[in-house]
Design an enzyme around this catalytic site. Structure first.
Site, PDB file in Angstrom:
ATOM      1  N   GLU A 107      -0.420   2.663  -3.569  1.00 49.10           N
ATOM      2  CA  GLU A 107      -1.276   1.868  -2.685  1.00 49.10           C
ATOM      3  C   GLU A 107      -1.636   0.533  -3.326  1.00 49.10           C
ATOM      4  O   GLU A 107      -1.719   0.430  -4.548  1.00 49.10           O
ATOM      5  CB  GLU A 107      -2.581   2.623  -2.380  1.00 49.10           C
ATOM      6  CG  GLU A 107      -2.631   3.218  -1.003  1.00 49.10           C
ATOM      7  CD  GLU A 107      -2.626   2.193   0.128  1.00 49.10           C
ATOM      8  OE1 GLU A 107      -2.196   1.049  -0.057  1.00 49.10           O
ATOM      9  OE2 GLU A 107      -3.056   2.573   1.223  1.00 49.10           O
ATOM     10  N   ASP A 108      -1.860  -0.465  -2.482  1.00 47.62           N
ATOM     11  CA  ASP A 108      -2.325  -1.747  -3.002  1.00 47.62           C
ATOM     12  C   ASP A 108      -3.804  -1.687  -3.358  1.00 47.62           C
ATOM     13  O   ASP A 108      -4.220  -2.236  -4.372  1.00 47.62           O
ATOM     14  CB  ASP A 108      -2.043  -2.884  -1.998  1.00 47.62           C
ATOM     15  CG  ASP A 108      -2.557  -2.575  -0.601  1.00 47.62           C
ATOM     16  OD1 ASP A 108      -2.814  -1.389  -0.300  1.00 47.62           O
ATOM     17  OD2 ASP A 108      -2.702  -3.517   0.199  1.00 47.62           O
ATOM     18  N   ASP A 111     -10.405   1.332  -1.072  1.00 54.22           N
ATOM     19  CA  ASP A 111     -11.668   0.703  -0.698  1.00 54.22           C
ATOM     20  C   ASP A 111     -12.689   1.832  -0.443  1.00 54.22           C
ATOM     21  O   ASP A 111     -13.247   2.381  -1.390  1.00 54.22           O
ATOM     22  CB  ASP A 111     -11.383  -0.161   0.533  1.00 54.22           C
ATOM     23  CG  ASP A 111     -12.527  -1.051   0.945  1.00 54.22           C
ATOM     24  OD1 ASP A 111     -13.636  -0.883   0.436  1.00 54.22           O
ATOM     25  OD2 ASP A 111     -12.332  -1.937   1.802  1.00 54.22           O
TER      26      ASP A 111
END
Ligand code: PRP
Length: 185
Positions: A107-108, A111
């Site tokens: 994943e980038d 959050d």
């Protein structure tokens, strides 16, 4: 990431550099070396990206691996306002069977954690032998559900970050660095 209010003219101001290209390269090489070592004895490794943001990171990470690895993708979206996520919907499922495989979710950014929590649970339920998470960015102060990150690139503050896969209204994904979007056209 969709901004609350869209700017039809599109953003013009170059985002301020938060993580420079060289620093990304160096850290990704370190993560790849660690992953290479950890999965050296794996019978079947499947790397799974979550579209679209993870693509740039996933490609650069996987190109540095020397071990055999299959690649697949999920795409997800949250119900309701993207700034207040909750229930996560799978818009595109993976094509590969992951039963008995070692899965590396790439994943980038993590959050609130809702997206990754949902996907990690799904992969385990489908019978993966092991599931680990590799995330380039960790916005830990925003977390609402616990998500263990096995390979973490950088922990960042609660800033609107763009570049290297991350977008503002679909713009900026192709920046070579991680920047901070500070508004303005
Ligand atoms: C981003 C990111 C994760 C998710 C993380 O994707 O790539 O998939 O949000 O957020 P969470 O921890 O709050 O669940 P986004 O929905 O912006 O889609 P994109 O990758 O297509 O830009």
């Amino acid at each position: 990431m969709k901004p609350a209010k869209q700017n039809p003219a599109g953003p013009r101001q170059a985002p301020r550099v938060l993580i420079a290209e060289d620093d990304l390269d160096r850290r990704i090489a370190e993560l790849a070396a660690e992953i290479d070592r950890d999965y050296a004895d794996s019978d079947r490794l499947v790397a799974i990206g979550v579209l679209k943001g993870s693509v740039f990171f996933l490609v650069d990470l996987l190109k540095r691996l020397t071990i055999p690895v299959a690649v697949d993708f999920f795409q997800t979206s949250s119900y309701g306002d993207s700034t207040e996520p909750g229930e996560v919907r799978i818009r595109k499922d993976i094509d590969e069977s992951i039963r008995g495989a070692d899965v590396l979710l790439v994943e980038d950014i993590v959050d609130t954690g809702y997206t990754l929590r949902t996907i990690l649970d799904l992969l385990r339920w489908r019978g993966a032998k092991s599931v680990r998470l590799c995330a380039l960015l960790d916005k830990a102060s925003r977390r609402q559900v616990e998500v263990p990150i096995d390979y973490r690139g950088f922990e960042i503050e609660d800033l609107f970050v763009v570049g290297y896969g991350l977008d503002y209204n679909e713009i900026y994904r192709n920046l070579r660095y991680i920047g901070v979007y500070e508004g303005g056209a």
